[in-house]
Write an enzyme that holds these catalytic residues in place. Sequence first.
Site, PDB file in Angstrom:
ATOM      1  N   LYS A 179      25.858 -43.701  48.952  1.00  0.00           N
ATOM      2  CA  LYS A 179      24.993 -43.151  47.898  1.00  0.00           C
ATOM      3  C   LYS A 179      24.372 -41.818  48.349  1.00  0.00           C
ATOM      4  O   LYS A 179      24.375 -40.824  47.610  1.00  0.00           O
ATOM      5  CB  LYS A 179      23.874 -44.156  47.572  1.00  0.00           C
ATOM      6  CG  LYS A 179      22.741 -43.596  46.748  1.00  0.00           C
ATOM      7  CD  LYS A 179      23.168 -43.323  45.323  1.00  0.00           C
ATOM      8  CE  LYS A 179      22.170 -42.453  44.597  1.00  0.00           C
ATOM      9  NZ  LYS A 179      22.525 -42.180  43.221  1.00  0.00           N
ATOM     10  N   CYS A 196      16.745 -36.820  42.345  1.00  0.00           N
ATOM     11  CA  CYS A 196      17.752 -37.378  43.260  1.00  0.00           C
ATOM     12  C   CYS A 196      18.260 -36.358  44.267  1.00  0.00           C
ATOM     13  O   CYS A 196      18.067 -36.502  45.467  1.00  0.00           O
ATOM     14  CB  CYS A 196      18.941 -37.891  42.455  1.00  0.00           C
ATOM     15  SG  CYS A 196      18.451 -38.990  41.166  1.00  0.00           S
TER      16      CYS A 196
END
Length: 408
Positions: A199, A253
Amino acid sequence: MLGLGYIGLPTAIFFADKGYQVYGCDINENLVGDLNKGQIHIDEPGLVEKYHEVTKNGQLSFSTDPTEADVFMIAVPTPLNGNKKADLAYVKCAIENISPFIKEGDLVIVESTIPPQTIEMVVAPLIKKTGLNPDENEVLIAYCPERVIPGSILEELNNNDRIVGGYTEEASEAAARIFEPNIKGEVYRTTAITAEMTKLMENTYRDVNIALANELALISEELEVDSYEVINLANKHPRVHVHQPGPGVGGHCIPIDPYFIMEKVGKQTPLIQTAREINEQMPTIVTKKVKQLKETHKIEKIALLGLSYKGNVSDVRESPALKIAELLAEQGYDVKAHDPFVHESEIKIKLHSLEESLDQADLALVLVDHDRYKQLSSQAFTSMNQQVVFDTKNCLTVEESITLYRLG
Ligand code: SAJ
């Protein structure tokens, strides 16, 4: 579902729509109150309709208190704290809140972005306090990072491949059994730490690639070559995918996740750190370029087009456009900002209509590639004091009557 934000709420709606009985839980009383009253705070294609369907038919309900479940999904924020380290307080709080309800055989899925080793060193030890042992598969723990892109969340929940990183192999299998029947994408089983790193690398790859594009934009200005044409042509190569330059990298993010790697192995990350520095510099570089324009144009009043962190979303978290608005105001420019998506209550500056912003402006500074701006014709700029446009996203197509500057 613990956490009803950008990921948690759409995921809760998604699984309710698939026929699961879903309990949405959040510590924010106002949010839960609004959701119980039929008010949804996330603007995503198709989401409102599905929300009304699944709440009406009783598949999804909301509360501030957790309850018993077979699967607990955690999608709470993991912001950066002042030391640029992941703040895991919400993750810990969510696990403590569900602990009294966890029974043997339950599955705990963490979806929030977390630093490597968090499942092993933080989540599993907290769950062991329930008296059930995840090493013996009495409780199953898996890290299943979300990968959906704001603007197409429901569609990507359905279609994207998923990584399921089990604390044990049995936990990977249990998590795969949740996703496999419900999504069109592939489900890949791995370990928790591999899923954590995967991720983080996805978003770090994007940050480094955008930094490369931003560096290319600045190089191109010096060498007087069109960086967009260079990128376009380079990307015709079957193994090249250079991203696009812009006024900086925003969102909750991409500007955050590289720090989750740095906090663990700082010395090994010179490239990741440099990419962050380049991207963080971009708002300052844009304001310097505005100053340079003063050598050829009178620039006092600026119409700022776009404040969100990227095109066609309302989210302003870490938005480079907001940073640029602040810097320009500090430098004494008369700034009038417009954004068709952003809510004034979420920002500190006043919003104007597009017409008001452009009226008598000396410069139109385009900071976000909203579709509305892409469609603007040269006509839209006629009320300006002078028709000078600086398009930092290379998204406008205007006629030659407009003096158009671009980044790169
Ligand atoms: N940007 C550029 N140039 C580009 C692409 C983006 O300057 O070529 C800028 C955007 O303008 C924006 C920022 O980068 O300010 C981030 O936008 P984004 O569209 O790249 O990403 P996010 O933050 O909306 O979503 C990302 C996605 N990650 C990847 O594509 C690898 C999404 O799939 C993740 O689920 C999401 O982060 C997340 O939650 O981690």
